[in-house]
Design an enzyme around this catalytic site. Structure first.
Site, PDB file in Angstrom:
ATOM      1  N   LEU A   3       7.793   5.122  88.901  1.00 20.90           N
ATOM      2  CA  LEU A   3       7.049   6.100  89.694  1.00 20.90           C
ATOM      3  C   LEU A   3       8.036   7.105  90.296  1.00 20.90           C
ATOM      4  O   LEU A   3       9.168   6.763  90.602  1.00 20.90           O
ATOM      5  CB  LEU A   3       6.298   5.394  90.829  1.00 20.90           C
ATOM      6  CG  LEU A   3       5.110   4.540  90.420  1.00 20.90           C
ATOM      7  CD1 LEU A   3       4.603   3.724  91.604  1.00 20.90           C
ATOM      8  CD2 LEU A   3       3.978   5.397  89.846  1.00 20.90           C
ATOM      9  N   GLY A  50       8.805  10.200  88.851  1.00 17.26           N
ATOM     10  CA  GLY A  50       9.125  11.232  87.863  1.00 17.26           C
ATOM     11  C   GLY A  50      10.562  11.710  87.918  1.00 17.26           C
ATOM     12  O   GLY A  50      11.452  11.026  88.441  1.00 17.26           O
ATOM     13  N   GLY A 106       0.511   6.440  78.053  1.00 17.58           N
ATOM     14  CA  GLY A 106      -0.905   6.728  77.835  1.00 17.58           C
ATOM     15  C   GLY A 106      -1.080   7.814  76.797  1.00 17.58           C
ATOM     16  O   GLY A 106      -0.188   8.632  76.590  1.00 17.58           O
ATOM     17  N   GLY A 153      23.028  28.099  86.392  1.00 20.74           N
ATOM     18  CA  GLY A 153      21.748  28.162  87.097  1.00 20.74           C
ATOM     19  C   GLY A 153      21.759  27.139  88.235  1.00 20.74           C
ATOM     20  O   GLY A 153      22.836  26.724  88.707  1.00 20.74           O
ATOM     21  N   ILE A 193      20.778  23.848  88.460  1.00 17.19           N
ATOM     22  CA  ILE A 193      21.333  22.520  88.183  1.00 17.19           C
ATOM     23  C   ILE A 193      22.843  22.621  87.988  1.00 17.19           C
ATOM     24  O   ILE A 193      23.615  21.855  88.567  1.00 17.19           O
ATOM     25  CB  ILE A 193      20.654  21.883  86.948  1.00 17.19           C
ATOM     26  CG1 ILE A 193      19.162  21.654  87.230  1.00 17.19           C
ATOM     27  CG2 ILE A 193      21.342  20.578  86.555  1.00 17.19           C
ATOM     28  CD1 ILE A 193      18.395  20.957  86.133  1.00 17.19           C
ATOM     29  N   GLY A 215      18.493  24.505  81.248  1.00 12.16           N
ATOM     30  CA  GLY A 215      17.037  24.564  81.400  1.00 12.16           C
ATOM     31  C   GLY A 215      16.346  23.268  81.011  1.00 12.16           C
ATOM     32  O   GLY A 215      16.971  22.329  80.519  1.00 12.16           O
ATOM     33  N   ARG A 216      15.039  23.234  81.283  1.00 11.04           N
ATOM     34  CA  ARG A 216      14.214  22.056  80.993  1.00 11.04           C
ATOM     35  C   ARG A 216      12.966  22.520  80.251  1.00 11.04           C
ATOM     36  O   ARG A 216      12.486  23.623  80.449  1.00 11.04           O
ATOM     37  CB  ARG A 216      13.816  21.347  82.290  1.00 11.04           C
ATOM     38  CG  ARG A 216      15.000  20.868  83.116  1.00 11.04           C
ATOM     39  CD  ARG A 216      14.546  20.137  84.368  1.00 11.04           C
ATOM     40  NE  ARG A 216      13.747  18.975  84.064  1.00 11.04           N
ATOM     41  CZ  ARG A 216      14.235  17.772  83.776  1.00 11.04           C
ATOM     42  NH1 ARG A 216      15.529  17.577  83.749  1.00 11.04           N
ATOM     43  NH2 ARG A 216      13.425  16.766  83.509  1.00 11.04           N
ATOM     44  N   HIS A 256      18.144  27.030 121.712  1.00  8.75           N
ATOM     45  CA  HIS A 256      19.593  27.245 121.680  1.00  8.75           C
ATOM     46  C   HIS A 256      20.281  25.930 121.977  1.00  8.75           C
ATOM     47  O   HIS A 256      19.824  25.194 122.837  1.00  8.75           O
ATOM     48  CB  HIS A 256      19.983  28.291 122.734  1.00  8.75           C
ATOM     49  CG  HIS A 256      21.452  28.497 122.821  1.00  8.75           C
ATOM     50  ND1 HIS A 256      22.151  29.206 121.863  1.00  8.75           N
ATOM     51  CD2 HIS A 256      22.377  28.056 123.727  1.00  8.75           C
ATOM     52  CE1 HIS A 256      23.442  29.215 122.186  1.00  8.75           C
ATOM     53  NE2 HIS A 256      23.602  28.524 123.320  1.00  8.75           N
TER      54      HIS A 256
END
Ligand code: NAD
Length: 574
Positions: free
Chosen positions: A145, A147, A221, A288, A290, A377-378, A551
């Site tokens: 879980l 991702g 799935g 970039g 990453i 990139g992804r 402050h």
């Protein structure tokens, strides 16, 4: 669901203290896998599982005293509960014959309101939101879980950023009147700490999903038709009938289609986050987000870092003043930057080195290093889902799934969210899309609005932006005014020893409305929230200047940046 009961301790001990738990809710464990370590009077022992299946809940905590007979965890989806002494027997638990279950797959059919494919910050947030609104939700996730964000992205990277920051502070302890001798990096422990943070957060997500009654299926799935999904979890074949489906299968790191891209020294951010030794020299392809986050992490750990970037600057989307500041900081950190440089090839060299070949100003250049990190990139992940067969349209070049502003795909009851939509690849966009998609499913009429999206980059100094930039304003022909305030004039920043960077506020000239802003400097990624609130609510500059800012805080730099647009800052001569 079955109980895993503590049935054995060291010697004749009847109780002990839990010193380490090896499982998390949602883990798939097998017969004999470690459950926990228990310290008893006669020494410590490891308690192993008598079952195979998915951990549904954990009933003990580290530090707890447990006794023989206590329930340690609850398990579901059991395949074979055959202990070494009982290999020839079948075992009936709760009326179910496990031995025969190995032979015959169990079939299960679930009906639900919303089925979600993918348990990243898009999918799991959508699941929680759905349950909160009263929907029966099923979440299908084949890995852990959380991702990319939790397992291979935001959180693990930020724990490395923090370790690098602490290390750097120890090295310059003398600046703070402190002495720290023999300071060194143990990368194995840095990675272990990262794993602990990730484990804790992962457990938290499992717990919240469980508390909301969300069924989590730990399996790959696939879509059977527009209202049916299928997943095989252990030996259980599950058909999920859903009124609505949300696709949230994320993205994966890409490699350049060049010769040598698959050589053994070439890694992506996935491998970098598990690498427990430091290379001496590293080339990062791509300057970039990453690429630059890792460039700062590794250079602070003492690695000789080279960045090769195709555009004429690193982080090329930012405004020029922000680029100038971060470029100077990168150079101060010893990072060597090759911009306007196109990587063409990677060659295996002598002594286990890789040579990166790139073209700069029409000339071929060569750099060798022991690791090459590709950060170019992804790309969205949806192969194997057969979306076209169901009438779901992908974007051009298959770079994502097409959605409307309500996040519906071309099939009305199927939604797509997160990196899969390839609109903005950010965890907080995925989560927000998840909430919007679910609310639409539950009868609201919401549209995604991408005009006010804060972005946070964890370089040193940190960078954060929101709303329009000066570059955007110029492209759109907007009449703007810009107010800036440097952190070198902010008391709190100096107490931290952080004087680099500034706050920049952009207002519409005629209306005084705040259109955007950028912060580069200490706490930038937290400070951006105030500017985001101002842009989202179309606040005028005087609504910021009339707000008392505490402050001493770095937030005063935002106040002063706003004052710069109203006749001048108080603590800086604009
Ligand atoms: P990116 O697109 O931001 O950067 C990739 C860089 O590689 C570009 O600057 C590009 O010019 C360069 N490049 C491409 N081909 C090249 C070549 N042949 N030679 C030299 N340079 C080349 O991609 P990323 O940094 O990999 O990040 C991927 C996604 O993840 C982005 O959308 C990013 O926003 C997101 N992300 C966000 C965060 C954050 O918000 N803190 C952190 C990590 C990732």
């Amino acid at each position: 669901m079955l109980d895993i009961v503590l049935d054995k301790l060291n010697g004749h001990a009847t109780e002990g203290k839990v010193c380490k738990i090896h499982i998390n809710v949602g883990d798939e464990i097998k017969l004999g896998d470690k459950i926990c370590d228990i310290e008893g009077k006669k020494g410590s022992s490891t308690f192993n599982s008598n079952f195979s299946g998915i951990i549904e809940s954990i009933e003990i905590g580290e530090g707890d005293t447990v006794r023989l007979g206590d329930v340690v965890a609850k398990i579901e989806g059991v395949e074979a509960a055959v202990t070494s002494e009982k290999t020839e027997q079948t075992k009936e638990v709760g009326g179910f014959n496990y031995f025969s279950s190995i032979m015959k797959p169990r079939k299960e059919e679930i009906e639900c309101d919303i089925a979600i494919l993918g348990g990243g910050p898009g999918g799991y947030v959508a699941a929680i939101q759905g349950a909160k609104l009263g929907a029966k939700v099923v979440l299908i996730e084949k890995e852990n879980l959380g991702g990319t964000c939790l397992n291979r992205g935001c959180i693990p990277t930020k724990t490395l950023v923090r370790s690098a920051e602490v290390y750097e502070n120890l090295l310059k302890a003398e600046d703070f009147g402190l002495y720290a001798d023999n300071v060194s990096v143990n990368m194995r422990k840095v990675i272990a700490r990262k794993d602990n943070v990730v484990d804790e957060l992962r457990g938290g997500i499992g717990y919240i999903l469980e508390k909301h009654g969300i069924r989590v299926i730990k399996a790959e799935g696939r879509l059977l038709d527009t209202k049916t999904l299928f997943a095989k979890e252990g030996n259980r074949e599950i058909t999920i009938k859903a009124k609505d489906i949300i696709l949230a299968t994320g993205s994966k790191a890409i490699k350049l289609p060049i010769s040598g891209a698959d050589s053994k020294n070439v890694i992506t951010s996935d491998e970098a986050l598990t690498m427990d030794t430091l290379p001496k020299k590293m080339i990062i392809i791509g300057g970039g987000i990453i690429g630059m986050e890792f460039a700062f992490i590794y250079s602070k750990f003492g690695v000789d870092v080279y960045v090769v970037e195709y555009f004429n600057s690193i982080l090329a989307n930012l405004d020029e003043d922000v680029i100038a500041e971060i470029t100077a900081a990168a150079r101060d950190n010893g990072i060597k930057l090759f911009t306007g440089s196109k990587v063409e090839e990677i060659i295996d060299g002598a002594d286990n080195q890789s040579i990166v070949v790139f073209t700069k100003d029409g000339e071929k250049k060569y750099i060798s290093a022991d690791k090459v990190l590709m950060a170019v990139g992804r790309t969205p992940v949806f192969e194997g889902l057969d979306i076209e067969k169901l009438g779901i349209k992908s974007l051009e070049n298959k770079k994502g799934i097409a959605v409307n502003e309500k996040l519906q795909t071309t099939v009305e009851n199927i939604y797509a969210i997160g990196d899969l939509t390839n609109i903005i690849q950010l965890a907080h966009i995925a989560s927000h899309q998840g909430v919007v998609a679910v609310k639409n499913i539950m009868g609201k009429e919401l549209s995604m609005d991408y005009t006010v999206v804060p972005s946070a980059i964890f370089t040193h100094p940190e960078i954060a932006t929101v709303g329009i930039s000066e570059k955007d304003a110029e492209k759109q022909g907007l009449e703007i005014e810009v107010g800036k305030f440097p952190f070198a004039a902010n008391g709190k920043a100096l107490t931290y020893g952080e004087r680099a960077g500034f706050v920049k506020l952009i207002k519409e000239k005629n209306t005084d409305i705040v259109l955007g802003g950028a912060v580069i400097g200490p706490h930038a990624t937290d400070l951006i929230a105030e500017i985001a609130l101002a842009v989202k609510n179309k606040l005028k500059i005087d609504q910021i200047t009339e707000t008392i800012h505490a402050h001493p805080t770095t937030a005063e730099a935002i106040h002063e940046g706003a004052l710069a647009l109203e006749g001048g800052s108080l603590h800086f001569v604009n």
